[in-house]
Design an enzyme around this catalytic site. Structure first.
Site, PDB file in Angstrom:
ATOM      1  N   CYS A   1      14.656  85.161  57.442  1.00 37.52           N
ATOM      2  CA  CYS A   1      15.928  84.570  57.881  1.00 37.52           C
ATOM      3  C   CYS A   1      15.765  83.073  58.124  1.00 37.52           C
ATOM      4  O   CYS A   1      14.677  82.562  58.287  1.00 37.52           O
ATOM      5  CB  CYS A   1      16.393  85.235  59.174  1.00 37.52           C
ATOM      6  SG  CYS A   1      16.432  87.013  59.065  1.00 37.52           S
TER       7      CYS A   1
ATOM      8  N   ARG B   1      14.241  80.529  51.238  1.00 35.78           N
ATOM      9  CA  ARG B   1      13.569  81.548  52.060  1.00 35.78           C
ATOM     10  C   ARG B   1      14.025  82.953  51.685  1.00 35.78           C
ATOM     11  O   ARG B   1      13.463  83.934  52.166  1.00 35.78           O
ATOM     12  CB  ARG B   1      13.822  81.303  53.545  1.00 35.78           C
ATOM     13  CG  ARG B   1      13.252  80.003  54.081  1.00 35.78           C
ATOM     14  CD  ARG B   1      13.875  79.623  55.422  1.00 35.78           C
ATOM     15  NE  ARG B   1      13.447  80.488  56.485  1.00 35.78           N
ATOM     16  CZ  ARG B   1      12.497  80.195  57.378  1.00 35.78           C
ATOM     17  NH1 ARG B   1      11.870  79.049  57.273  1.00 35.78           N
ATOM     18  NH2 ARG B   1      12.167  81.003  58.339  1.00 35.78           N
TER      19      ARG B   1
ATOM     20  N   TRP C   1      17.803  87.812  56.085  1.00 38.16           N
ATOM     21  CA  TRP C   1      17.025  88.674  55.192  1.00 38.16           C
ATOM     22  C   TRP C   1      16.944  89.996  55.948  1.00 38.16           C
ATOM     23  O   TRP C   1      16.216  90.100  56.942  1.00 38.16           O
ATOM     24  CB  TRP C   1      15.655  88.064  54.942  1.00 38.16           C
ATOM     25  CG  TRP C   1      14.696  88.990  54.256  1.00 38.16           C
ATOM     26  CD1 TRP C   1      13.769  89.812  54.837  1.00 38.16           C
ATOM     27  CD2 TRP C   1      14.558  89.242  52.856  1.00 38.16           C
ATOM     28  NE1 TRP C   1      13.083  90.540  53.905  1.00 38.16           N
ATOM     29  CE2 TRP C   1      13.535  90.207  52.671  1.00 38.16           C
ATOM     30  CE3 TRP C   1      15.185  88.736  51.726  1.00 38.16           C
ATOM     31  CZ2 TRP C   1      13.139  90.662  51.414  1.00 38.16           C
ATOM     32  CZ3 TRP C   1      14.792  89.200  50.477  1.00 38.16           C
ATOM     33  CH2 TRP C   1      13.799  90.151  50.328  1.00 38.16           C
TER      34      TRP C   1
ATOM     35  N   ASN D   1      16.023  85.173  64.530  1.00 40.36           N
ATOM     36  CA  ASN D   1      14.974  85.469  63.544  1.00 40.36           C
ATOM     37  C   ASN D   1      13.947  86.311  64.245  1.00 40.36           C
ATOM     38  O   ASN D   1      13.639  86.062  65.406  1.00 40.36           O
ATOM     39  CB  ASN D   1      14.262  84.166  63.121  1.00 40.36           C
ATOM     40  CG  ASN D   1      14.904  83.564  61.904  1.00 40.36           C
ATOM     41  OD1 ASN D   1      15.867  84.109  61.390  1.00 40.36           O
ATOM     42  ND2 ASN D   1      14.383  82.447  61.442  1.00 40.36           N
ATOM     43  N   GLY D   2      13.373  87.295  63.552  1.00 39.79           N
ATOM     44  CA  GLY D   2      12.313  88.094  64.158  1.00 39.79           C
ATOM     45  C   GLY D   2      12.716  89.558  64.216  1.00 39.79           C
ATOM     46  O   GLY D   2      13.721  89.962  63.644  1.00 39.79           O
TER      47      GLY D   2
ATOM     48  N   GLU E   1      -5.400  95.871  39.393  1.00 42.76           N
ATOM     49  CA  GLU E   1      -4.518  94.847  39.977  1.00 42.76           C
ATOM     50  C   GLU E   1      -5.100  93.451  39.751  1.00 42.76           C
ATOM     51  O   GLU E   1      -4.369  92.519  39.407  1.00 42.76           O
ATOM     52  CB  GLU E   1      -4.296  95.133  41.454  1.00 42.76           C
ATOM     53  CG  GLU E   1      -3.531  94.077  42.220  1.00 42.76           C
ATOM     54  CD  GLU E   1      -2.128  93.799  41.675  1.00 42.76           C
ATOM     55  OE1 GLU E   1      -1.643  94.587  40.822  1.00 42.76           O
ATOM     56  OE2 GLU E   1      -1.545  92.774  42.066  1.00 42.76           O
TER      57      GLU E   1
ATOM     58  N   LYS F   1      -3.200  90.417  37.752  1.00 39.58           N
ATOM     59  CA  LYS F   1      -2.974  89.096  38.359  1.00 39.58           C
ATOM     60  C   LYS F   1      -3.451  88.000  37.425  1.00 39.58           C
ATOM     61  O   LYS F   1      -2.761  87.026  37.165  1.00 39.58           O
ATOM     62  CB  LYS F   1      -3.703  88.988  39.702  1.00 39.58           C
ATOM     63  CG  LYS F   1      -3.096  89.759  40.827  1.00 39.58           C
ATOM     64  CD  LYS F   1      -1.868  89.108  41.409  1.00 39.58           C
ATOM     65  CE  LYS F   1      -0.540  89.587  40.919  1.00 39.58           C
ATOM     66  NZ  LYS F   1      -0.174  90.954  40.789  1.00 39.58           N
TER      67      LYS F   1
ATOM     68  N   GLU G   1      -1.320  87.767  34.062  1.00 36.62           N
ATOM     69  CA  GLU G   1       0.104  87.402  34.121  1.00 36.62           C
ATOM     70  C   GLU G   1       0.311  85.955  34.556  1.00 36.62           C
ATOM     71  O   GLU G   1       1.377  85.384  34.317  1.00 36.62           O
ATOM     72  CB  GLU G   1       0.885  88.356  35.013  1.00 36.62           C
ATOM     73  CG  GLU G   1       0.603  88.265  36.493  1.00 36.62           C
ATOM     74  CD  GLU G   1       1.535  89.183  37.291  1.00 36.62           C
ATOM     75  OE1 GLU G   1       2.712  89.311  36.941  1.00 36.62           O
ATOM     76  OE2 GLU G   1       1.063  89.759  38.264  1.00 36.62           O
TER      77      GLU G   1
ATOM     78  N   HIS H   1     -18.282 104.421  27.761  1.00 40.17           N
ATOM     79  CA  HIS H   1     -17.517 105.171  26.737  1.00 40.17           C
ATOM     80  C   HIS H   1     -16.786 104.231  25.780  1.00 40.17           C
ATOM     81  O   HIS H   1     -15.660 104.502  25.361  1.00 40.17           O
ATOM     82  CB  HIS H   1     -16.542 106.117  27.433  1.00 40.17           C
ATOM     83  CG  HIS H   1     -17.221 107.100  28.322  1.00 40.17           C
ATOM     84  ND1 HIS H   1     -17.947 108.171  27.863  1.00 40.17           N
ATOM     85  CD2 HIS H   1     -17.351 107.118  29.675  1.00 40.17           C
ATOM     86  CE1 HIS H   1     -18.471 108.832  28.874  1.00 40.17           C
ATOM     87  NE2 HIS H   1     -18.113 108.222  29.993  1.00 40.17           N
TER      88      HIS H   1
ATOM     89  N   LYS I   1      10.877  88.007  38.057  1.00 46.03           N
ATOM     90  CA  LYS I   1      10.421  88.563  39.339  1.00 46.03           C
ATOM     91  C   LYS I   1      10.866  90.017  39.481  1.00 46.03           C
ATOM     92  O   LYS I   1      10.167  90.832  40.038  1.00 46.03           O
ATOM     93  CB  LYS I   1      10.963  87.738  40.520  1.00 46.03           C
ATOM     94  CG  LYS I   1      10.498  88.226  41.878  1.00 46.03           C
ATOM     95  CD  LYS I   1       8.982  88.217  41.999  1.00 46.03           C
ATOM     96  CE  LYS I   1       8.481  88.854  43.260  1.00 46.03           C
ATOM     97  NZ  LYS I   1       7.015  89.062  43.246  1.00 46.03           N
TER      98      LYS I   1
HETATM   99  C1  AGP Z   1       3.325  92.049  39.489  1.00 51.22           C
HETATM  100  O1  AGP Z   1       2.661  90.846  39.835  1.00 51.22           O
HETATM  101  C2  AGP Z   1       4.502  91.799  38.557  1.00 51.22           C
HETATM  102  N1  AGP Z   1       5.369  90.822  39.055  1.00 51.22           N
HETATM  103  C3  AGP Z   1       5.171  93.104  38.130  1.00 51.22           C
HETATM  104  O2  AGP Z   1       4.178  93.937  37.580  1.00 51.22           O
HETATM  105  C4  AGP Z   1       5.886  93.895  39.256  1.00 51.22           C
HETATM  106  O3  AGP Z   1       4.950  94.448  40.146  1.00 51.22           O
HETATM  107  C5  AGP Z   1       6.670  95.036  38.588  1.00 51.22           C
HETATM  108  O4  AGP Z   1       7.633  94.462  37.738  1.00 51.22           O
HETATM  109  C6  AGP Z   1       7.358  95.951  39.602  1.00 51.22           C
HETATM  110  O5  AGP Z   1       8.297  95.223  40.344  1.00 51.22           O
HETATM  111  P1  AGP Z   1       8.924  95.908  41.672  1.00 51.22           P
HETATM  112  O6  AGP Z   1       7.803  96.146  42.601  1.00 51.22           O
HETATM  113  O7  AGP Z   1       9.914  94.911  42.184  1.00 51.22           O
HETATM  114  O8  AGP Z   1       9.574  97.190  41.238  1.00 51.22           O
END
Ligand code: AGP
Length: 608
Positions: free
Chosen positions: A2, A27, A74, A100-101, A481, A485, A488, A504, A603
């Site tokens: 927020c 934010r 938020w 906020n909080g 993961e 990272k 991407e 394998h 995103k």
């Molecule tokens: C992860 O760094 C990516 N941005 C992407 O894999 C993301 O995790 C995936 O699109 C799922 O998004 P969500 O968690 O908003 O569903």
């Protein structure tokens, strides 16, 4: 999270408040509102969605007044709608506040106030605070505010205007930043300096348990114990863009550094240490169906899918319930075998991922209980699941998910404990696990101190074309993961594998040009990982290890070692992922990549 703004001076407050809220848009928010005081009258306008919706409503109302407060919300408690948007008022409308909080004991306070005859218009913890101040008010609004804040457990950054003392703004802080700007005969309040900079760079910050009383004569500062204090006004020098990133170069790095706080926020108010149990209000109504599930299916995409894999290890180890983890995009089309005694857990940071939404709808159609582990309050996935747990990570701006991942894993640990303590986990084991969970934030902080070391050796890997990430057990999803990272945000090809899987086929890739990242923290299969490391080293592979503090042996095998503190095997992903986030960040930055907005990525993938 927020945003707060406040103004008291000689100009019309409304445009200054709306302009200030616009500067806080970065934010993240889902609704906004302002209150403007003109004499004793206080006019409140609030709207869902973007600030422009509020701006149109304010223009229509032609709000007049030189004192006011404003807020971008938020959502944490209650859907994003106009009733839940701030400002909130008491029963009389004479007390108006923004906050906020998180007020952790808001439910108990709300119940107490209801028994005294108060009625509430919203689902928020903030409205409870407005009514609490009303309950304490006799003839001194400042004292009423102080007394009410003494009853609050949790965090607040709060600004109050009142008809009982016009042309004043009362501000207080505990755990949620509040900065006050000092202009020429005018004063500003905000949750960070961004909205203040166009008007003044002379500011001071409130510390916890401090408050400020602002009127046209100036500012009185004191503690909420009513003890006068002096605050030193400083000159703000950092640039606006840097402020929005909290002084970090990118949102991604800021969000990596937020993790000690966001992991704690995911647990806040949900752990009962003494009994070693977990209380998740959002699952209370379906707890029995979870505890007695025939099978649990976790469905998600990307990083959230990796969190789901960790959830599988957790739930199967501690709850002894069979778990399957499914890519949402596959689950939705393969006519999966799902029964009414099954439970589906949909994990999503954005709560808008099309594949995950479709997967949960398929599960619901087949009669399963569907619960969500979601960050964005009121998002489509959150609204369509039968129940759920918000991860409270705040807006994640960087496209590469970091803090959401660790908060998802934290919430999955809480869900595991909630179920396991109803099944076969002892009170002692429960206490051990919750106590270790509560120590994770400080352990993450220790890892973050190695940022410079990681940046220094990362520069040797900026021209690589491939990486391998290898891990076993709980660290296998972390390897996946870490690989995601890197690829991407740096566009270097990277693959994660179970370490033993190397023999394998993938081991054919190993030569001096192949850097291999090993998750080699101390656990029951540590020696097996060492064998895998030796296989890679014998073929000239370059080795980066994530290892447990105190493990000197690993130095014999690795070119670089990043140490993480010891913790329970099941909680290690919360620590071992941090160095991988930092490594990928620094490699990408040194390659000149757009870290926060990587090419080709969104995103939230709201399309198939
Ligand atoms: C992860 O760094 C990516 N941005 C992407 O894999 C993301 O995790 C995936 O699109 C799922 O998004 P969500 O968690 O908003 O569903």
């Amino acid at each position: 999270m927020c945003g707060i703004v406040g103004y008291l001076g000689k100009k019309e407050a409304a445009p200054i408040l709306v302009g200030g809220l616009k500067r806080l848009e970065y934010r993240g928010y889902d609704s906004a509102g302002i209150a403007v005081q003109n004499g004793t009258g206080i006019h409140v306008v609030k709207e869902v969605g973007k600030i422009r919706n509020l701006e149109e409503a304010v223009t229509d109302r032609e709000l007049k007044g030189v004192v006011g407060i404003g807020h971008t919300r938020w959502a944490t408690h209650g859907e994003p709608n106009r009733e839940n948007a701030h400002p909130h008022t008491d029963s009389t409308g004479n007390i108006v506040l923004i906050h906020n909080g998180i007020i952790e004991n808001y439910a108990a306070l709300r119940q107490m106030l209801k028994e005294k005859g108060h009625t509430f218009k919203s689902e928020t913890d903030t409205e409870v605070l407005a009514h609490l101040i009303e309950e304490f008010y006799t003839d001194d609004i400042e004292a009423a505010i102080r007394n009410a804040l003494h009853e609050v457990d949790g965090t607040y950054g709060v600004a109050v205007v009142s008809a009982y003392q016009p042309n004043h703004i009362f501000v207080a802080r505990k755990g949620s930043p509040i900065v006050i700007g000092v202009g020429e005969g005018e004063y500003f309040v905000a949750s960070d300096v961004t909205p203040l900079v166009p008007y003044t760079r002379d500011v001071f910050y409130l510390d916890d348990y401090e408050m400020a009383i602002i009127n046209e004569k100036g500012i009185a500062t004191k503690t909420i114990e009513n003890k006068k204090i002096k605050k030193k006004v400083e000159r703000v020098t950092i640039e606006l863009e840097s402020i929005e990133k909290g002084g970090f170069d990118h949102f991604m790095l800021k969000e990596i550094y937020e993790q000690p706080k966001t992991i704690m926020d995911a647990m806040r108010g949900r752990i009962i240490k003494e009994e070693g149990i977990v209380k998740l209000g959002g699952l209370a109504a379906v707890e029995d169906r979870l505890v007695n599930a025939n099978k649990i299916i976790i469905t998600a995409s990307g990083t959230s899918w990796h969190a789901g894999l960790i959830g599988e290890y957790l739930i199967e180890e501690f709850c002894r319930i069979p778990v399957e983890v499914e890519y949402a995009s596959e689950f939705r089309y393969r006519d999966p075998i799902v029964g009414e005694n099954d439970v589906i857990i949909a994990i999503s940071q954005s709560g808008e991922t099309a594949d995950t939404l479709a997967a949960l709808r398929e599960g619901k159609r087949k009669g399963a209980l569907v619960i969500g582990v979601v960050n964005a309050v009121g998002s489509t996935i959150a609204r369509e699941t039968d129940a759920g747990v918000y991860i409270h990570a705040g807006p994640e701006i960087g496209v590469a998910s970091t803090k959401a991942f660790t908060s998802q894993v934290t919430v999955l640990s809480l869900i595991t404990m909630m179920i396991a303590r109803r099944r076969n986990m002892s009170a002692e084991m429960g206490r051990d696990m919750v106590n270790e969970l509560l120590r994770i934030p400080e352990k993450v902080q220790i890892i973050l101190h190695q940022n410079d070391y990681i940046r220094d050796f990362a520069r040797r890997y900026t021209n690589e074309r491939n990486f391998l990430y290898l891990g076993r057990g709980y660290n296998f999803p972390v390897a996946l993961e870490g690989a995601l990272k890197l690829k991407e945000i740096s566009y270097i090809h990277a693959e994660g594998y179970p370490a033993a899987e190397m023999k394998h086929g993938p081991i054919a890739l190993i030569d001096k040009d192949m850097p291999v990242v090993f998750l080699a923290t101390r656990d029951a299969i540590y020696d097996k990982v060492i064998s895998n490391i030796e296989e890679v080293k014998a073929r000239g592979g370059r080795i980066i290890c994530i290892a447990t503090q105190g493990d000197d042996k690993i130095q014999n095998y690795a070119d670089h070692v990043i140490y993480v503190p010891e913790t329970l095997n099941a909680l290690m992903p919360l620590l071992s992922v941090i160095p991988l986030q930092l490594l990928s960040y620094h490699v990408a930055v040194m390659r000149g990549c757009d870290v926060d907005q990587p090419r080709n990525l969104a995103k939230s993938v709201t399309v198939e």
